[in-house]
Structures are given as structure tokens and as C-alpha cells.
Enzyme design. Structure first.
Site, PDB file in Angstrom:
ATOM      1  N   ALA A   1      13.279  -9.205  -3.912  1.00 17.95           N
ATOM      2  CA  ALA A   1      13.955 -10.201  -4.740  1.00 17.95           C
ATOM      3  C   ALA A   1      12.973 -10.715  -5.777  1.00 17.95           C
ATOM      4  O   ALA A   1      11.750 -10.699  -5.563  1.00 17.95           O
ATOM      5  CB  ALA A   1      14.462 -11.356  -3.883  1.00 17.95           C
ATOM      6  N   TYR A   2      13.515 -11.172  -6.877  1.00 20.99           N
ATOM      7  CA  TYR A   2      12.701 -11.724  -7.960  1.00 20.99           C
ATOM      8  C   TYR A   2      12.744 -13.237  -7.888  1.00 20.99           C
ATOM      9  O   TYR A   2      13.817 -13.833  -7.858  1.00 20.99           O
ATOM     10  CB  TYR A   2      13.161 -11.168  -9.306  1.00 20.99           C
ATOM     11  CG  TYR A   2      12.708  -9.736  -9.407  1.00 20.99           C
ATOM     12  CD1 TYR A   2      11.507  -9.424 -10.018  1.00 20.99           C
ATOM     13  CD2 TYR A   2      13.423  -8.721  -8.787  1.00 20.99           C
ATOM     14  CE1 TYR A   2      11.039  -8.123 -10.031  1.00 20.99           C
ATOM     15  CE2 TYR A   2      12.963  -7.419  -8.795  1.00 20.99           C
ATOM     16  CZ  TYR A   2      11.763  -7.130  -9.428  1.00 20.99           C
ATOM     17  OH  TYR A   2      11.291  -5.846  -9.419  1.00 20.99           O
ATOM     18  N   LEU A   3      11.563 -13.821  -7.842  1.00 25.36           N
ATOM     19  CA  LEU A   3      11.441 -15.277  -7.734  1.00 25.36           C
ATOM     20  C   LEU A   3      11.379 -15.921  -9.107  1.00 25.36           C
ATOM     21  O   LEU A   3      11.776 -17.073  -9.270  1.00 25.36           O
ATOM     22  CB  LEU A   3      10.206 -15.640  -6.921  1.00 25.36           C
ATOM     23  CG  LEU A   3      10.120 -14.985  -5.543  1.00 25.36           C
ATOM     24  CD1 LEU A   3       8.822 -15.370  -4.856  1.00 25.36           C
ATOM     25  CD2 LEU A   3      11.326 -15.372  -4.703  1.00 25.36           C
TER      26      LEU A   3
END
Length: 157
Positions: free
Chosen positions: A29-31
Site C-alpha cells: 500500500a502507498y502511504l
């Protein structure tokens, strides 16, 4: 700091499957995503976790910083994501010359998408292109993992 130089291609056919030497299940996932960099968290095989910061791509290379993080922290970070999860199974296939193809078979929102990447020493390095290698998509943002996390279904053709 490492510089990542890679080329990315769509995959056509399944002949590569007979050459797989290792497989990993990845959930990432991209934070954060900004003009100059992105931050992602990745859980590998449910046992290992990494936090990665990548600079924006300039042609086929970019700076990459990667650090191990506790698995429990990584799982908590997944809920802090921008967009959706990127789920895939990564298959490693020898590419010759000491190189390895990383073939990602996507699941979830991107079921049916299959991409192959090869990391190179320099941008002009030559490499063998197997028959199952389709159209090159290096530099096409819609095929980047960060874009996939924010997008709906991407055309695999």
C-alpha cells in the site's frame, strides 16, 4: 541509497511459468505520494515487511531507500494507505547474464494483469527478450504500482 534502473513489460502467454525459481506473495500500500517521491509499505509472504521510499521516475531510473519494519507495524500501516491495496504474486525467472525477471501476477482489483520487470546496471544495458514478453510499458504511469493503488481496473492489453 540505491538507484533502481528497471524496464517493465506486459506479459503475453504462460511459457515463463516453467522457468520459475521462486515465488512470493506481496500485499502493498502507498502511504504517501507527492510530486518528488512516494512511500510504500509491503508485506511479503505474511512474514516479512519493508518500508520503501522512491523518488519520482526520471526515464527508467530513480532513487530507492528500503528498510525492514516490524510485521505488526507494517500491517497497521496498511490501514493508513492512500487508495487500495496492491496484491500480487511475484515469480522470479532467470533472465541470463545474472539478471532475473520479476513477473507480477496481480490479484484483487487488478486480476488478470501480468507485468514483467528487469533491473539493470545501466540504462542502455542489453538483455534477452523472451517470446512471452509483450509491449514495453516502462514510463507509462498507469502501470506503476502507485498508480494501480489509486486506479480502477487497468487494461492488460
Amino acid at each position: 541509497m540505491a538507484t533502481e534502473i528497471e524496464r517493465k513489460f506486459l506479459v503475453t502467454g504462460t511459457q515463463w511459468r516453467a522457468q520459475v525459481t521462486a515465488t512470493r506473495t506481496i500485499c502493498q500500500a502507498y502511504l504517501a505520494r507527492a510530486e518528488h517521491a512516494s512511500v510504500r509499505v509491503r508485506v511479503i509472504d505474511g512474514r516479512d515487511a519493508r518500508l520503501t521510499i522512491k523518488s519520482a521516475r526520471t526515464q527508467i531510473s530513480r532513487e530507492e531507500f528500503e528498510y525492514p519494519v516490524p510485521l505488526s507495524d507494517a500491517r497497521a500501516m496498511l490501514s493508513l494507505r492512500e487508495g487500495g491495496l496492491v496484491e500480487k504474486v511475484r515469480h522470479l525467472v532467470p533472465a541470463g547474464g545474472g539478471r532475473t525477471w520479476e513477473i507480477d501476477v496481480f490479484a484483487g482489483a487488478h486480476e488478470g494483469l501480468v507485468l514483467a520487470e528487469i533491473e539493470l546496471e545501466h540504462a542502455e544495458e542489453r538483455f534477452e527478450r523472451p517470446a512471452w514478453l509483450g509491449r514495453e510499458v516502462t514510463g507509462e504511469r498507469c502501470y506503476g504500482n502507485a498508480a494501480l493503488a489509486l486506479a480502477g481496473k487497468v487494461d492488460a492489453a
